[in-house]
Scaffold this active site. Structure first.
Site, PDB file in Angstrom:
ATOM      1  CG  ASP A  30      -2.071   0.988   1.091  1.00 43.98           C
ATOM      2  OD1 ASP A  30      -3.223   0.526   0.977  1.00 43.98           O
ATOM      3  OD2 ASP A  30      -1.814   2.213   1.071  1.00 43.98           O
ATOM      4  CD  GLN A  93     -14.820  -0.541  -2.554  1.00 41.35           C
ATOM      5  OE1 GLN A  93     -15.989  -0.763  -2.224  1.00 41.35           O
ATOM      6  NE2 GLN A  93     -14.217  -1.195  -3.529  1.00 41.35           N
ATOM      7  CG  HIS A  99      -8.888  -2.877  -2.191  1.00 43.96           C
ATOM      8  ND1 HIS A  99      -9.872  -2.237  -2.909  1.00 43.96           N
ATOM      9  CD2 HIS A  99      -8.665  -2.107  -1.098  1.00 43.96           C
ATOM     10  CE1 HIS A  99     -10.227  -1.133  -2.279  1.00 43.96           C
ATOM     11  NE2 HIS A  99      -9.518  -1.026  -1.169  1.00 43.96           N
ATOM     12  CG  HIS A 101      -6.815  -2.687   3.267  1.00 41.39           C
ATOM     13  ND1 HIS A 101      -6.044  -1.563   3.014  1.00 41.39           N
ATOM     14  CD2 HIS A 101      -8.035  -2.425   2.732  1.00 41.39           C
ATOM     15  CE1 HIS A 101      -6.781  -0.666   2.357  1.00 41.39           C
ATOM     16  NE2 HIS A 101      -7.994  -1.160   2.173  1.00 41.39           N
TER      17      HIS A 101
HETATM   18  P1  AMP Z   1      -9.711   1.622   0.396  1.00 39.00           P
HETATM   19  O1  AMP Z   1      -9.760   2.938   1.095  1.00 39.00           O
HETATM   20  O2  AMP Z   1     -10.127   0.468   1.246  1.00 39.00           O
HETATM   21  O3  AMP Z   1     -10.430   1.655  -0.931  1.00 39.00           O
HETATM   22  O4  AMP Z   1      -8.177   1.350   0.103  1.00 39.00           O
HETATM   23  C1  AMP Z   1      -7.507   1.843  -1.010  1.00 39.00           C
HETATM   24  C2  AMP Z   1      -6.063   1.756  -0.669  1.00 39.00           C
HETATM   25  O5  AMP Z   1      -5.330   1.876  -1.869  1.00 39.00           O
HETATM   26  C3  AMP Z   1      -5.544   2.850   0.272  1.00 39.00           C
HETATM   27  O6  AMP Z   1      -4.990   2.250   1.429  1.00 39.00           O
HETATM   28  C4  AMP Z   1      -4.496   3.576  -0.571  1.00 39.00           C
HETATM   29  O7  AMP Z   1      -3.399   3.981   0.198  1.00 39.00           O
HETATM   30  C5  AMP Z   1      -4.138   2.530  -1.583  1.00 39.00           C
HETATM   31  N1  AMP Z   1      -3.633   3.028  -2.843  1.00 39.00           N
HETATM   32  C6  AMP Z   1      -4.217   3.929  -3.673  1.00 39.00           C
HETATM   33  N2  AMP Z   1      -3.469   4.109  -4.779  1.00 39.00           N
HETATM   34  C7  AMP Z   1      -2.400   3.284  -4.651  1.00 39.00           C
HETATM   35  C8  AMP Z   1      -1.267   2.997  -5.472  1.00 39.00           C
HETATM   36  N3  AMP Z   1      -1.088   3.598  -6.663  1.00 39.00           N
HETATM   37  N4  AMP Z   1      -0.365   2.110  -5.018  1.00 39.00           N
HETATM   38  C9  AMP Z   1      -0.534   1.499  -3.829  1.00 39.00           C
HETATM   39  N5  AMP Z   1      -1.582   1.716  -3.029  1.00 39.00           N
HETATM   40  C10 AMP Z   1      -2.506   2.595  -3.421  1.00 39.00           C
END
Ligand code: AMP
Length: 113
Positions: A30, A93, A99, A101
Site C-alpha cells: 500500500d 472504500q 481489495h 488489506h
Molecule cells: P480503500 O480505502 O479500502 O479503498 O483502500 C484503497 C487503498 O489503496 C488505500 O490504502 C491507498 O493507500 C491505496 N492506494 C491507492 N493508490 C495506490 C497505489 N497507486 N499504489 C498502492 N496503493 C494505493
C-alpha cells in the site's frame, strides 16, 4: 477495466511494489501503509466491491484467502495479522476494485474506526 487504477497496476501501467502474483491474484505494498506490513491483495478480475461478487467467483475468493495466508507466512506474520475489506461508501472504500488489506507487524486494536 480501463479507468481503474488497480487494473492499471495489474497491467503495469502504474508502478507498484509487487509482493506476490499468480494467475488470479496480484499483491503489492500500500502507498500509505497503516502498519509495518500493509499489503493489498486484489483479484486480477475486475470486481468493483463485495456486492459485485457472483457465484462463479466463489473459488476465486477462496483462492484470495489462501494467497493472503501464504503471503503472511512469507512475510513472517506468525503472530497474526488483520484482513480488512472496506466496502462501498459507508465502508470507507476509495478504490472501486475489490481489495483485501493485509495489515501486520504490530498489535491491532478494536473496534476499527
Ligand atoms: P480503500 O480505502 O479500502 O479503498 O483502500 C484503497 C487503498 O489503496 C488505500 O490504502 C491507498 O493507500 C491505496 N492506494 C491507492 N493508490 C495506490 C497505489 N497507486 N499504489 C498502492 N496503493 C494505493
Amino acid at each position: 477495466m480501463t479507468d481503474c487504477i488497480f487494473c492499471k497496476i495489474i497491467g503495469g501501467e502504474i508502478p507498484s511494489k509487487k509482493v506476490y502474483e499468480d494467475e488470479f491474484v496480484y499483491a503489492f505494498n500500500d502507498l500509505e501503509p497503516q502498519a509495518p506490513v500493509h499489503v493489498l491483495v486484489i483479484p486480477k478480475k475486475h470486481i468493483s466491491n463485495v456486492d459485485e461478487i457472483v457465484e462463479e467467483d466463489k473459488e476465486l475468493i477462496g483462492h484470495i484467502y489462501l494467497s493472503i495466508s501464504k503471503i503472511a507466512k512469507d512475510l513472517g506474520l506468525e503472530k497474526g495479522y488483520r484482513v480488512v475489506v472496506n466496502n462501498k461508501e459507508h465502508g470507507g472504500q476509495s478504490v472501486s476494485h475489490l481489495h483485501f488489506h493485509l495489515l501486520g507487524g504490530r498489535q491491532m486494536t478494536w473496534p476499527a474506526g
